[in-house]
Scaffold this motif. Sequence first.
Motif, PDB file in Angstrom:
ATOM      1  N   ARG A 123      14.655 101.514   9.291  1.00  0.00           N
ATOM      2  CA  ARG A 123      16.061 101.624   9.697  1.00  0.00           C
ATOM      3  C   ARG A 123      16.595 103.029   9.455  1.00  0.00           C
ATOM      4  O   ARG A 123      17.348 103.561  10.265  1.00  0.00           O
ATOM      5  N   ASP A 124      16.222 103.623   8.324  1.00  0.00           N
ATOM      6  CA  ASP A 124      16.722 104.964   8.015  1.00  0.00           C
ATOM      7  C   ASP A 124      16.171 106.004   8.994  1.00  0.00           C
ATOM      8  O   ASP A 124      16.898 106.884   9.442  1.00  0.00           O
ATOM      9  N   ASN A 125      14.892 105.908   9.298  1.00  0.00           N
ATOM     10  CA  ASN A 125      14.270 106.899  10.165  1.00  0.00           C
ATOM     11  C   ASN A 125      14.410 106.571  11.641  1.00  0.00           C
ATOM     12  O   ASN A 125      13.996 107.348  12.485  1.00  0.00           O
ATOM     13  N   GLN A 126      14.969 105.410  11.964  1.00  0.00           N
ATOM     14  CA  GLN A 126      15.176 104.986  13.348  1.00  0.00           C
ATOM     15  C   GLN A 126      13.870 105.035  14.134  1.00  0.00           C
ATOM     16  O   GLN A 126      13.840 105.559  15.241  1.00  0.00           O
ATOM     17  N   LYS A 127      12.814 104.506  13.540  1.00  0.00           N
ATOM     18  CA  LYS A 127      11.532 104.517  14.229  1.00  0.00           C
ATOM     19  C   LYS A 127      11.515 103.370  15.234  1.00  0.00           C
ATOM     20  O   LYS A 127      10.947 102.320  15.012  1.00  0.00           O
ATOM     21  N   MET A 128      12.183 103.636  16.354  1.00  0.00           N
ATOM     22  CA  MET A 128      12.295 102.643  17.380  1.00  0.00           C
ATOM     23  C   MET A 128      12.102 103.336  18.719  1.00  0.00           C
ATOM     24  O   MET A 128      12.634 104.419  18.937  1.00  0.00           O
ATOM     25  N   GLY A 129      11.380 102.717  19.608  1.00  0.00           N
ATOM     26  CA  GLY A 129      11.160 103.322  20.914  1.00  0.00           C
ATOM     27  C   GLY A 129      12.374 103.183  21.815  1.00  0.00           C
ATOM     28  O   GLY A 129      13.323 102.435  21.528  1.00  0.00           O
ATOM     29  N   HIS A 130      12.341 103.904  22.909  1.00  0.00           N
ATOM     30  CA  HIS A 130      13.450 103.898  23.858  1.00  0.00           C
ATOM     31  C   HIS A 130      13.658 102.499  24.444  1.00  0.00           C
ATOM     32  O   HIS A 130      14.786 102.028  24.576  1.00  0.00           O
ATOM     33  N   PHE A 131      12.553 101.833  24.792  1.00  0.00           N
ATOM     34  CA  PHE A 131      12.653 100.507  25.393  1.00  0.00           C
ATOM     35  C   PHE A 131      13.313  99.515  24.435  1.00  0.00           C
ATOM     36  O   PHE A 131      14.167  98.731  24.836  1.00  0.00           O
ATOM     37  N   THR A 132      12.934  99.567  23.151  1.00  0.00           N
ATOM     38  CA  THR A 132      13.509  98.661  22.164  1.00  0.00           C
ATOM     39  C   THR A 132      15.002  98.931  22.003  1.00  0.00           C
ATOM     40  O   THR A 132      15.806  97.993  21.958  1.00  0.00           O
ATOM     41  N   ARG A 133      15.378 100.199  21.939  1.00  0.00           N
ATOM     42  CA  ARG A 133      16.801 100.526  21.823  1.00  0.00           C
ATOM     43  C   ARG A 133      17.569 100.041  23.037  1.00  0.00           C
ATOM     44  O   ARG A 133      18.680  99.523  22.928  1.00  0.00           O
ATOM     45  N   GLN A 134      16.975 100.187  24.210  1.00  0.00           N
ATOM     46  CA  GLN A 134      17.638  99.762  25.432  1.00  0.00           C
ATOM     47  C   GLN A 134      17.833  98.248  25.429  1.00  0.00           C
ATOM     48  O   GLN A 134      18.896  97.751  25.813  1.00  0.00           O
ATOM     49  N   MET A 135      16.820  97.513  24.984  1.00  0.00           N
ATOM     50  CA  MET A 135      16.938  96.054  24.936  1.00  0.00           C
ATOM     51  C   MET A 135      18.002  95.622  23.939  1.00  0.00           C
ATOM     52  O   MET A 135      18.777  94.699  24.201  1.00  0.00           O
ATOM     53  N   ILE A 136      18.082  96.288  22.803  1.00  0.00           N
ATOM     54  CA  ILE A 136      19.113  95.964  21.811  1.00  0.00           C
ATOM     55  C   ILE A 136      20.492  96.261  22.378  1.00  0.00           C
ATOM     56  O   ILE A 136      21.426  95.473  22.233  1.00  0.00           O
ATOM     57  N   PHE A 137      20.632  97.398  23.068  1.00  0.00           N
ATOM     58  CA  PHE A 137      21.914  97.756  23.662  1.00  0.00           C
ATOM     59  C   PHE A 137      22.333  96.723  24.699  1.00  0.00           C
ATOM     60  O   PHE A 137      23.484  96.280  24.722  1.00  0.00           O
ATOM     61  N   LYS A 138      21.404  96.301  25.559  1.00  0.00           N
ATOM     62  CA  LYS A 138      21.734  95.319  26.585  1.00  0.00           C
ATOM     63  C   LYS A 138      22.120  93.978  25.959  1.00  0.00           C
ATOM     64  O   LYS A 138      23.027  93.296  26.428  1.00  0.00           O
ATOM     65  N   ARG A 139      21.395  93.587  24.891  1.00  0.00           N
ATOM     66  CA  ARG A 139      21.708  92.321  24.239  1.00  0.00           C
ATOM     67  C   ARG A 139      23.098  92.366  23.624  1.00  0.00           C
ATOM     68  O   ARG A 139      23.889  91.436  23.780  1.00  0.00           O
ATOM     69  N   THR A 140      23.421  93.462  22.924  1.00  0.00           N
ATOM     70  CA  THR A 140      24.751  93.554  22.312  1.00  0.00           C
ATOM     71  C   THR A 140      25.835  93.671  23.384  1.00  0.00           C
ATOM     72  O   THR A 140      26.931  93.123  23.227  1.00  0.00           O
ATOM     73  N   GLU A 141      25.530  94.343  24.480  1.00  0.00           N
ATOM     74  CA  GLU A 141      26.493  94.452  25.571  1.00  0.00           C
ATOM     75  C   GLU A 141      26.767  93.076  26.177  1.00  0.00           C
ATOM     76  O   GLU A 141      27.914  92.718  26.459  1.00  0.00           O
ATOM     77  N   LYS A 142      25.700  92.279  26.347  1.00  0.00           N
ATOM     78  CA  LYS A 142      25.864  90.933  26.899  1.00  0.00           C
ATOM     79  C   LYS A 142      26.672  90.059  25.947  1.00  0.00           C
ATOM     80  O   LYS A 142      27.550  89.298  26.376  1.00  0.00           O
ATOM     81  N   GLU A 143      26.397  90.170  24.641  1.00  0.00           N
ATOM     82  CA  GLU A 143      27.172  89.399  23.659  1.00  0.00           C
ATOM     83  C   GLU A 143      28.634  89.834  23.665  1.00  0.00           C
ATOM     84  O   GLU A 143      29.546  89.004  23.552  1.00  0.00           O
ATOM     85  N   TRP A 144      28.878  91.124  23.800  1.00  0.00           N
ATOM     86  CA  TRP A 144      30.251  91.631  23.816  1.00  0.00           C
ATOM     87  C   TRP A 144      31.001  91.113  25.040  1.00  0.00           C
ATOM     88  O   TRP A 144      32.155  90.729  24.958  1.00  0.00           O
ATOM     89  N   LYS A 145      30.315  91.081  26.175  1.00  0.00           N
ATOM     90  CA  LYS A 145      30.945  90.582  27.387  1.00  0.00           C
ATOM     91  C   LYS A 145      31.171  89.075  27.339  1.00  0.00           C
ATOM     92  O   LYS A 145      32.046  88.553  28.026  1.00  0.00           O
TER      93      LYS A 145
END
Length: 162
Positions: free
Chosen positions: A127-149
């Motif tokens: 979590r501190d180093n944000q060792k996450m790929g672009h695809f994973t970040r995109q999926m998390i963003f879409k999931r949170t965006e869908k929950e927000w909507k």
Amino acid sequence: MPLFEVTLITRSLSKADLFKAIHRATTTLLDNGAVIENMKSLGHRDLPYKRIDKQTKEPVYTSNYFLINAHMSLEANKRTKTILRNDLDMVHVESVSEAETRSAPFECDLEELLKPATERQAVKDLRDNQKMGHFTRQMIFKRTEKEWKAIPKSYPIAPPRS
């Protein structure tokens, strides 16, 4: 000269043929400058997966296992491996140096693994180093965006008039 552990897996052979195959393998090692320290027979056992016999192209399910500890140079190791791999009675030939087999003592981290994921140091580092790929970040963003909507939005309600 480094110590190598040579693993020989032969076809299922009669005792006389097995003796000839092992004799051929050991004389090949000795002719190429190896010094054999010891040799162990691990017996006749099942293979972990089927192998194909070089001569008859038939599947091999059981075979004889042998371990030979020999001191030899790296060039001799490469030469003997290629010679032994071309032997028709050998199903598998591999050699590993003793330095590769030695490893650092294994440290048990069961206490760390039994902790909840939020408290583990490895998860905190991720979590501190944000060792996450672009695809994973995109999926998390879409999931949170869908929950927000999905959260119903309402207009502010004015306070009651008195």
